[in-house]
Design a protein around this motif. Structure first.
Motif, PDB file in Angstrom:
ATOM      1  N   MET A   1       0.844  -1.178   0.000  1.00  0.00           N
ATOM      2  CA  MET A   1       0.000   0.000   0.000  1.00  0.00           C
ATOM      3  C   MET A   1       0.889   1.241   0.000  1.00  0.00           C
ATOM      4  N   LYS A   2       0.452   2.246  -0.750  1.00  0.00           N
ATOM      5  CA  LYS A   2       1.148   3.528  -0.803  1.00  0.00           C
ATOM      6  C   LYS A   2       0.168   4.650  -0.515  1.00  0.00           C
ATOM      7  N   VAL A   3       0.618   5.619   0.297  1.00  0.00           N
ATOM      8  CA  VAL A   3      -0.225   6.746   0.670  1.00  0.00           C
ATOM      9  C   VAL A   3       0.565   8.043   0.489  1.00  0.00           C
ATOM     10  N   LEU A   4      -0.023   8.990  -0.231  1.00  0.00           N
ATOM     11  CA  LEU A   4       0.533  10.332  -0.372  1.00  0.00           C
ATOM     12  C   LEU A   4       0.030  11.165   0.801  1.00  0.00           C
ATOM     13  N   ILE A   5       0.944  11.862   1.480  1.00  0.00           N
ATOM     14  CA  ILE A   5       0.571  12.675   2.633  1.00  0.00           C
ATOM     15  C   ILE A   5       1.099  14.096   2.430  1.00  0.00           C
ATOM     16  N   VAL A   6       0.185  15.071   2.518  1.00  0.00           N
ATOM     17  CA  VAL A   6       0.487  16.482   2.294  1.00  0.00           C
ATOM     18  C   VAL A   6      -0.095  17.276   3.454  1.00  0.00           C
ATOM     19  N   SER A   7       0.497  18.413   3.751  1.00  0.00           N
ATOM     20  CA  SER A   7      -0.071  19.303   4.761  1.00  0.00           C
ATOM     21  C   SER A   7       0.334  20.736   4.486  1.00  0.00           C
ATOM     22  N   ASP A   8      -0.367  21.638   5.116  1.00  0.00           N
ATOM     23  CA  ASP A   8       0.009  23.049   5.156  1.00  0.00           C
ATOM     24  C   ASP A   8       0.335  23.620   3.776  1.00  0.00           C
ATOM     25  N   SER A   9      -0.605  23.469   2.865  1.00  0.00           N
ATOM     26  CA  SER A   9      -0.421  24.009   1.514  1.00  0.00           C
ATOM     27  C   SER A   9      -0.833  25.480   1.435  1.00  0.00           C
ATOM     28  N   HIS A  10      -1.546  25.980   2.422  1.00  0.00           N
ATOM     29  CA  HIS A  10      -1.861  27.403   2.590  1.00  0.00           C
ATOM     30  C   HIS A  10      -2.210  28.118   1.285  1.00  0.00           C
ATOM     31  N   GLY A  11      -3.270  27.646   0.648  1.00  0.00           N
ATOM     32  CA  GLY A  11      -3.806  28.317  -0.517  1.00  0.00           C
ATOM     33  C   GLY A  11      -3.266  27.861  -1.862  1.00  0.00           C
ATOM     34  N   LEU A  12      -2.235  27.036  -1.861  1.00  0.00           N
ATOM     35  CA  LEU A  12      -1.701  26.564  -3.140  1.00  0.00           C
ATOM     36  C   LEU A  12      -2.720  25.686  -3.844  1.00  0.00           C
ATOM     37  N   LYS A  13      -2.854  25.889  -5.140  1.00  0.00           N
ATOM     38  CA  LYS A  13      -3.788  25.095  -5.926  1.00  0.00           C
ATOM     39  C   LYS A  13      -3.065  24.279  -6.985  1.00  0.00           C
ATOM     40  N   GLU A  14      -2.263  24.923  -7.790  1.00  0.00           N
ATOM     41  CA  GLU A  14      -1.560  24.226  -8.872  1.00  0.00           C
ATOM     42  C   GLU A  14      -0.683  23.097  -8.344  1.00  0.00           C
ATOM     43  N   GLU A  15      -0.034  23.326  -7.215  1.00  0.00           N
ATOM     44  CA  GLU A  15       0.849  22.310  -6.640  1.00  0.00           C
ATOM     45  C   GLU A  15       0.069  21.076  -6.188  1.00  0.00           C
ATOM     46  N   LEU A  16      -1.118  21.278  -5.610  1.00  0.00           N
ATOM     47  CA  LEU A  16      -1.947  20.132  -5.208  1.00  0.00           C
ATOM     48  C   LEU A  16      -2.417  19.342  -6.421  1.00  0.00           C
ATOM     49  N   ILE A  17      -2.829  20.049  -7.465  1.00  0.00           N
ATOM     50  CA  ILE A  17      -3.243  19.381  -8.705  1.00  0.00           C
ATOM     51  C   ILE A  17      -2.062  18.603  -9.286  1.00  0.00           C
ATOM     52  N   GLU A  18      -0.888  19.210  -9.280  1.00  0.00           N
ATOM     53  CA  GLU A  18       0.308  18.548  -9.807  1.00  0.00           C
ATOM     54  C   GLU A  18       0.627  17.267  -9.032  1.00  0.00           C
ATOM     55  N   LEU A  19       0.541  17.331  -7.690  1.00  0.00           N
ATOM     56  CA  LEU A  19       0.799  16.140  -6.879  1.00  0.00           C
ATOM     57  C   LEU A  19      -0.248  15.060  -7.143  1.00  0.00           C
TER      58      LEU A  19
END
Length: 171
Positions: A1-19
């Protein structure tokens, strides 16, 4: 199993879409540990298990989530309600209380992972405002069938940060 974990993006949009686009077909789950500063209905957060951070104002975000992924209980929270900038003790007590084996949290913007009393704590850092390092970070957790876990940390451009890698056995 693999899980992507992100936090504290504080308004970023393009970076979340890219990930999302980079890992969508590689991971079994995607987690955002809060402070997205986006609406819960935003396209950028679709597909993520999301919790409310201290900078999130959308009331529909839960303050925490306990989810089973591949028969392992994950506790997801931002961390501000547990004083994680000072200690993990309160969060550890909560993890024990709910029976979590893996805890995903943010708030401090400091990337790291550690095994405490058989519970794996993962803070992916921040993809916007990292602390204690220059790289903007996120993490990928891999767990095999024998519950051997590897947490790898990456800079926003997808390059692994080898000095942060943590390997352990989930209890």
């Amino acid at each position: 199993m693999k899980v992507l974990i992100v936090s504290d993006s504080h308004g970023l949009k393009e970076e979340l879409i890219e990930l999302k686009n980079r890992y969508m077909t590689e991971v079994d789950a995607m987690i955002h540990c809060g402070d997205s500063e986006l609406e819960s209905s935003s396209n950028e957060l679709s597909g993520f298990l999301v919790v409310k951070g201290n900078c999130d104002f959308d009331r529909s975000f839960p303050s925490d989530q306990l989810v089973n992924l591949n028969h392992l209980p994950f506790y997801i929270t931002h961390g501000h309600l547990y004083n994680v900038k000072m200690t993990l003790l309160n969060l550890r007590y909560r993890a024990e209380e709910v029976g979590a084996k893996i805890v995903c949290f943010g708030h401090s913007h400091i990337a790291g992972a550690e095994l405490i009393d058989g519970i794996l704590f993962i803070n992916p850092g921040s993809i916007r405002l990292p602390r204690m390092r220059k790289e903007k970070t996120y993490s990928i957790l891999e767990i095999d069938d024998n519950k051997n876990a590897i947490v790898r940390f990456y800079s926003i451009d997808g390059l692994e940060i080898p000095g942060l890698k943590v390997a352990c056995k989930i209890g």
